[in-house]
Design an enzyme around this catalytic site. Structure first.
Site, PDB file in Angstrom:
ATOM      1  N   LYS A   1      49.154  33.080  45.753  1.00  0.00           N
ATOM      2  CA  LYS A   1      47.988  32.572  45.047  1.00  0.00           C
ATOM      3  C   LYS A   1      46.977  33.692  44.836  1.00  0.00           C
ATOM      4  O   LYS A   1      46.879  34.613  45.646  1.00  0.00           O
ATOM      5  CB  LYS A   1      47.298  31.480  45.881  1.00  0.00           C
ATOM      6  CG  LYS A   1      48.062  30.190  46.065  1.00  0.00           C
ATOM      7  CD  LYS A   1      47.249  29.253  46.939  1.00  0.00           C
ATOM      8  CE  LYS A   1      47.977  27.945  47.223  1.00  0.00           C
ATOM      9  NZ  LYS A   1      48.058  27.083  46.039  1.00  0.00           N
TER      10      LYS A   1
ATOM     11  N   ARG B   1      56.029  19.648  48.536  1.00  0.00           N
ATOM     12  CA  ARG B   1      57.038  18.628  48.227  1.00  0.00           C
ATOM     13  C   ARG B   1      58.341  18.881  48.984  1.00  0.00           C
ATOM     14  O   ARG B   1      59.105  17.946  49.242  1.00  0.00           O
ATOM     15  CB  ARG B   1      57.272  18.572  46.717  1.00  0.00           C
ATOM     16  CG  ARG B   1      57.872  19.823  46.099  1.00  0.00           C
ATOM     17  CD  ARG B   1      57.637  19.914  44.604  1.00  0.00           C
ATOM     18  NE  ARG B   1      56.233  20.167  44.323  1.00  0.00           N
ATOM     19  CZ  ARG B   1      55.730  20.254  43.088  1.00  0.00           C
ATOM     20  NH1 ARG B   1      56.532  20.111  42.026  1.00  0.00           N
ATOM     21  NH2 ARG B   1      54.448  20.485  42.905  1.00  0.00           N
TER      22      ARG B   1
END
Length: 470
Positions: free
Chosen positions: A250, A324
């Site tokens: 990120k 996820r």
């Protein structure tokens, strides 16, 4: 202070009501329209003081009333006639002198519940690293309000806030496990942790995501029985204690708040605390896959293919779509005992925030009746959420040329929907399941909600469970 001590702030003042035997001063809630009626009900000293000061009950304005003998006789707090913010009356706590207060304005039961809970939540302060004074004014529980239940809800919210607010250097997988264990011990729940070789074998995607970090990954498993034959309710919470994005790193701005990426775990534990404190007749299970998505020689890579607990293979399109993956293994385990209700909380996608902003969690479920219950409970307790579609037409986006699924479809469209569809592949058909994509952060302070970590959709779920099973 240990993390367990910090979590125990949820049980401390000011998140409790004033002693019912303590004399309490009257607090009147007024709008500009209702002020004349309120003033007419006051003793002469109060009426004269309102006239002398020109008090007009404008929204957010508070006036302390004299008692005619040099003391405090009460107060009035102004509310907007069309007030839509939840817990608006709670802001009065900042303006009142120390001591016990009671709401003197007649309220309907739901308004009384909201005012009482809002007051307690407004008193929350995260004081682990600095001293920040909480409001000194305490509230007597309004007539008809279940004080014990309201305090339990406030404690659950405070626990979740504490966990989200704690930075990653003091809340990695080790200490998240400690906090969950402490909660289990406090309510007589059983507690188990899967780690090491057992995690590698049984939960390979959790293991893969967390293997690059200094603290090893694990799966937390808490069980509590409110009734031996009660319905099985399983909560799954994403416990990514910090998310660098992995090798798909990120940018700095995107990493700044990633201490809150375990917000789903905080929500699940906060709701669990409410359920256990209320003694709901459920068989409750809480599963928390907890990892840090870090960068090292052991980090999983873009293009890797991982095998899941369910046996499905997943190609890694992006290592920053790690939540996820850990949830998928936990959801598979949850379904192995066929729960009557399965709910997962996860700070999963930026797409949900773009669509709905910071205040509205996204709800995904194939069960229309369950969606309606969530919506009604959220509206009832002022804990809003918004349903987004599990649109099967987008399932094709999850295709991979080399595996059963791709964890991060290219193109970036419908990101919250495709993430939910990915999770659905790991939920057994016929399971009553809801996925909550939450933000768990209040960017601005508001009555009852200081800036910082926040439990989202948790009070709505607790209301739903209470009405079903309470």
């Amino acid at each position: 202070m240990t993390l367990s001590d910090a979590a125990a702030q949820a049980d401390a003042a000011p998140l409790r009501f004033a002693d019912p035997d303590e004399p309490a001063l009257p607090l009147h809630l007024a709008t500009q329209r209702s002020l004349p009626q309120v003033a007419a009900s006051l003793p002469d000293a109060g009426r004269r003081w309102i006239e002398a000061t020109g008090y007009d009950a404008a929204a957010g304005r508070c006036i302390v009333l004299p008692d005619g003998a040099g003391g405090v006789g009460g107060a009035i707090f102004g509310l907007a006639a069309d007030e839509t913010r939840p817990f608006a009356a709670a802001a009065a706590a900042d303006a009142l002198p120390a001591g016990a207060w009671r709401i003197a304005t007649p309220l309907d039961p739901e308004a009384a519940d909201e005012a009482a809970l809002g007051w307690l939540l407004h008193g929350y302060r995260f004081g682990r690293y600095r001293t920040e004074a909480a409001p000194r004014a305490r509230l007597a529980a309004p007539v008809g309000v279940d004080a014990r239940r309201t305090e339990a809800i406030a404690a659950g919210v405070a626990l979740a806030r504490d966990l989200v607010n704690t930075p990653a250097n003091d809340l990695g997988p080790d200490r998240l496990e400690s906090a969950a264990r402490s909660l289990a011990e406090g309510f007589g729940a059983t507690f188990d942790v899967v780690s090491g070789a057992a995690l590698e074998t049984g939960f390979p995607m959790i293991a893969a995501v967390g293997r690059a970090a200094a603290e090893p990954p694990r799966l937390i498993d808490l069980r509590w029985e409110g009734a031996a034959d009660g319905p099985r309710v399983t909560l799954v919470g994403k416990g990514v204690c910090f998310d660098t994005g992995g090798l798909d790193l990120k940018p700095a701005a995107g990493m700044r708040l990633m201490k809150k990426d375990m917000g789903g775990a905080a929500c699940a534990l906060g709701v669990a605390r409410m359920v256990m404190a209320a003694g709901l007749p459920l068989r409750l299970r809480v599963l928390i896959p907890t990892v840090e998505n870090a960068v090292s020689a052991a980090a999983f890579r873009p293009g890797d293919v991982l095998r899941s607990r369910k046996g499905l293979t997943v190609e890694i399109g992006n290592t920053d779509a790690e939540g996820r993956l850990v949830l998928a293994d936990a959801l598979t385990l949850a379904c192995e005992e066929a729960p009557d209700l399965l709910v997962d909380f996860a700070t999963l996608t930026g797409a949900a925030r773009v669509a709905l902003g910071p205040d509205l969690p996204a709800l995904f479920t194939d069960d229309d009746a369950l969606a309606l219950e969530f919506a009604e409970s959220g509206a009832r307790v002022r804990d809003p959420l918004w349903r987004l579609p599990l649109w099967s037409g987008y399932d094709a986006m999850l295709k991979s040329p080399v595996a059963d699924l791709d964890n991060a479809p290219a193109g970036g469209m419908a990101g919250a929907v495709t993430a939910a569809l990915f999770l659905r592949r790991f939920v057994e058909p016929g399971t009553r399941w809801a996925h909550l994509d939450v933000f768990c952060w209040a960017p601005k302070a508001a009555p009852g909600r200081p800036m910082g970590g926040e439990l989202q959709a948790g009070r709505a779920l607790f209301d739903l469970l209470s009405r079903r099973h309470g």
